[in-house]
Design an enzyme around this catalytic site. Structure first.
Site, short mmCIF file in Angstrom:
data_model
loop_
_atom_site.label_atom_id
_atom_site.label_comp_id
_atom_site.label_asym_id
_atom_site.label_seq_id
_atom_site.Cartn_x
_atom_site.Cartn_y
_atom_site.Cartn_z
N CYS A 71 3.27 -59.52 36.04
CA CYS A 71 4.13 -60.53 35.41
C CYS A 71 3.63 -60.82 34.00
O CYS A 71 4.41 -60.95 33.06
CB CYS A 71 4.11 -61.84 36.21
SG CYS A 71 4.28 -61.65 37.98
N CYS A 74 4.75 -58.77 30.80
CA CYS A 74 5.98 -59.10 30.08
C CYS A 74 5.97 -60.55 29.61
O CYS A 74 6.39 -60.86 28.50
CB CYS A 74 7.21 -58.90 30.98
SG CYS A 74 7.58 -57.19 31.29
N CYS A 109 12.95 -59.63 39.57
CA CYS A 109 12.02 -59.10 38.55
C CYS A 109 11.19 -57.97 39.13
O CYS A 109 10.99 -56.94 38.50
CB CYS A 109 11.08 -60.22 38.08
SG CYS A 109 11.47 -60.86 36.45
N CYS A 172 24.37 -83.52 56.15
CA CYS A 172 23.18 -83.87 55.37
C CYS A 172 23.40 -85.26 54.76
O CYS A 172 22.51 -86.11 54.74
CB CYS A 172 22.96 -82.89 54.24
SG CYS A 172 23.10 -81.17 54.68
N CYS A 175 22.60 -88.64 56.69
CA CYS A 175 21.23 -89.14 56.70
C CYS A 175 20.76 -89.46 55.29
O CYS A 175 20.21 -90.53 55.03
CB CYS A 175 20.28 -88.11 57.31
SG CYS A 175 20.28 -88.09 59.09
N HIS A 176 20.95 -88.50 54.38
CA HIS A 176 20.27 -88.59 53.10
C HIS A 176 21.00 -89.37 52.03
O HIS A 176 20.39 -89.77 51.03
CB HIS A 176 19.93 -87.18 52.61
CG HIS A 176 18.96 -86.48 53.49
ND1 HIS A 176 17.66 -86.91 53.65
CD2 HIS A 176 19.10 -85.39 54.30
CE1 HIS A 176 17.04 -86.10 54.50
NE2 HIS A 176 17.89 -85.19 54.91
N CYS A 217 15.87 -78.57 58.99
CA CYS A 217 16.86 -79.63 59.14
C CYS A 217 18.03 -79.15 59.96
O CYS A 217 18.53 -79.85 60.84
CB CYS A 217 17.38 -80.07 57.76
SG CYS A 217 16.58 -81.55 57.14
#
Lengths: 256, 106, 145
Positions: A71, A74, A109, A172, A175-176, A217
């Site tokens: 990595c 580059c 990549c 979701c 609850c959230h 979840c």
């Protein structure tokens, strides 16, 4: 009388609409975690997530077989080149027209530029590298908006977040958005902002990705979880990040 | 080679009490968890941590399965003189990992 | 745990069924008991009298997750050549094994992370020279199971 009935109807409709969290009320999972977890996160030498960041730092400089490139070859010094990157992912990859999260981008990549096989989802190496990259954005505000070209993905993510699913038939949002701060089986329900991923979850005793958490979840409501890297999973990630736009990134966070 | 984080002051006054914090990456498999087949996953833990200061043992701890994964061990010692502080972790297979740090005591 | 329908019901399955679980045979993990803990302590201390005091055990009374419980032990000791702590031992009642950790050293304070599954008192024993032992106990419970 008609005006009164109409006013009541409008008020009732407004009350029934899903209650999104007001921007001023948004709190990171850090605020819902107990004092011990917060102490663990704040101490860089005591935060087990930092062990993964260290490992990621090594991987960053390791040449991949194939193109014999690391990595660093580059991207140079991650502290400068990767600063702000994690804060704006998931992002659209123009070459393939697909939405990619950070893990997906790293794997892309690896394939395109390093001539190496992609890391297995949720493998230690991928988590370490993702943690290292995301760590470079620690302290920065999340900068993801679901508009423009991202709109269709954002809308999909929003729909998935608000729709009821699983044997327990819960969304979701229920609850959230509607019940954050209250308790479920003894644990406080957080607002579900992905401010610290990959996160060291005490339950896992290891680092894990946002997708892993989403799968937990979904299993929790007895729904079939999305496969790792599935378009639905990434769209949901986009929605969650856009919902947390402006909040500070804390990677690597510690959560119960 | 497990990743290790060590927090230790590089310099200290003579006789000063210093805190040393260590964190090592290790799953610390207890031996009590059941795997997907229903059989217990075998125990695999770090069972000993040793710290020596210029060759003299200052802290030793025997660990058991009750210790959480990625063990965090912190202790205090007295900064007596400049030199080498060596940390070593030994696991159930008998393999030891060692880290060395320098400290300057004024 | 998954549900399995037994073919010809054997006596064992019937007994388990009678116990009220329709689920597959599931062996609960071994658990230490207060007796096992006392035994482990006796094995260590022998006949020496155990006094209380001087040892401080800092443990959160309720933890978010039993997998990682930070624990700090502090001993009030002059740490001189003639009067110092030689070892600290930590036991517990409800984990599968009674022994949690044994430390020998340098200075009498140490902090670690400790895994706990059930609410149980933890006892910390500190070994003083020339041969006494002092103890302190503290209960802790996980917030959710």
């Amino acid at each position: 009388m008609r005006v009164l009935l109409l006013a009541l109807a409008v008020a009732a409709a407004a009350a029934a609409a899903p209650a999104e969290i007001a921007p001023g009320d948004r709190r990171s999972g850090y605020d819902f975690a107990g004092p011990e977890s917060r102490v663990m996160q704040d101490d860089d030498t005591g935060n087990p997530g930092m062990l993964a960041v260290l490992q990621g730092e090594v991987l960053w400089a390791t040449k991949a077989r194939g193109a014999d490139r690391s990595c660093a070859d580059c991207h140079g010094d991650a502290r400068t080149s990767m600063k702000g990157v994690a804060a704006r992912y998931p992002a659209l990859e123009p070459a393939v027209g697909r939405l990619l999260d950070l893990e997906g981008r790293i794997n892309r990549c690896r394939g395109e530029h390093q001539g190496a096989a992609p890391f297995v989802w949720e493998s230690e190496d991928l988590l370490a590298l993702t943690a290292f990259v995301a760590y470079q954005s620690r302290g920065l505000p999340i900068a993801v908006r679901g508009d423009g070209e991202l709109r269709p993905f954002f809308d999909l993510g929003s729909e998935l977040f608000h729709r009821r699913q699983g044997q327990l038939n819960l969304s979701c949002s229920q609850c959230h958005d509607d019940n954050w701060g209250k308790r479920l089986a003894g644990a406080v329900i957080p607002q579900a902002h992905p401010t610290g991923y990959p996160v060291y979850r005490l339950e896992w005793q290891s680092l894990g990705s946002l997708q892993r958490r989403l799968r937990n979840c979904m299993t929790g409501v007895r729904a079939e979880p999305y496969g790792y890297g599935a378009p639905e999973a990434v769209a949901l990630e986009l929605y969650l990040m856009a919902r947390a736009h402006g909040m500070t990134l804390e990677t690597p966070a510690v959560r119960p | 080679m497990a990743r290790v984080l060590i927090n230790l002051p590089a310099r200290a006054g003579r006789g000063e009490i210093i805190e040393i914090k260590t964190l090592i990456a290790h799953p610390m498999e207890t031996g009590y968890r059941l795997g997907p087949t229903g059989a217990a996953i075998p125990r695999d833990i770090i069972n000993r941590f040793l710290c020596t200061y210029n060759g003299e043992e200052v802290f030793r701890t025997d660990l058991f399965p009750a210790i959480a994964a990625n063990p965090f061990i912190a202790f205090f010692t007295v900064a007596a003189e400049s030199g080498e502080i060596v940390f070593s972790w030994t696991d159930d297979h008998g393999e030891t990992q060692t880290e060395v740090r320098q400290i300057t005591v004024e | 745990m998954d549900e399995r329908s037994p073919d010809p019901p054997t006596r064992r399955l019937v007994l388990f069924g009678a116990a009220g679980s329709g689920l597959a045979l599931y062996a609960p993990p071994a658990a230490a008991s207060p007796a096992a803990m006392d035994e482990a302590i006796r094995a260590l201390v022998g006949e020496a009298t155990v006094e209380r005091g001087r040892v401080k055990l800092e443990l959160p009374p309720i933890v978010e997750n039993g997998n990682a419980v930070p624990l700090t032990v502090t001993v009030d000791s002059p740490m001189s050549k003639t009067d110092h702590v030689t070892a600290i031992h930590i036991f517990n009642e409800k984990n599968p094994q009674p022994y949690a950790r044994r430390s020998v050293w340098g200075r009498a304070q140490a902090g670690r992370r400790y895994r706990r599954a059930f609410a149980s008192p933890t006892l910390s024993r500190s070994w003083q020279s020339p041969g006494s032992a002092t103890a302190l106990s503290g209960p802790t419970a996980p917030m959710s199971s």
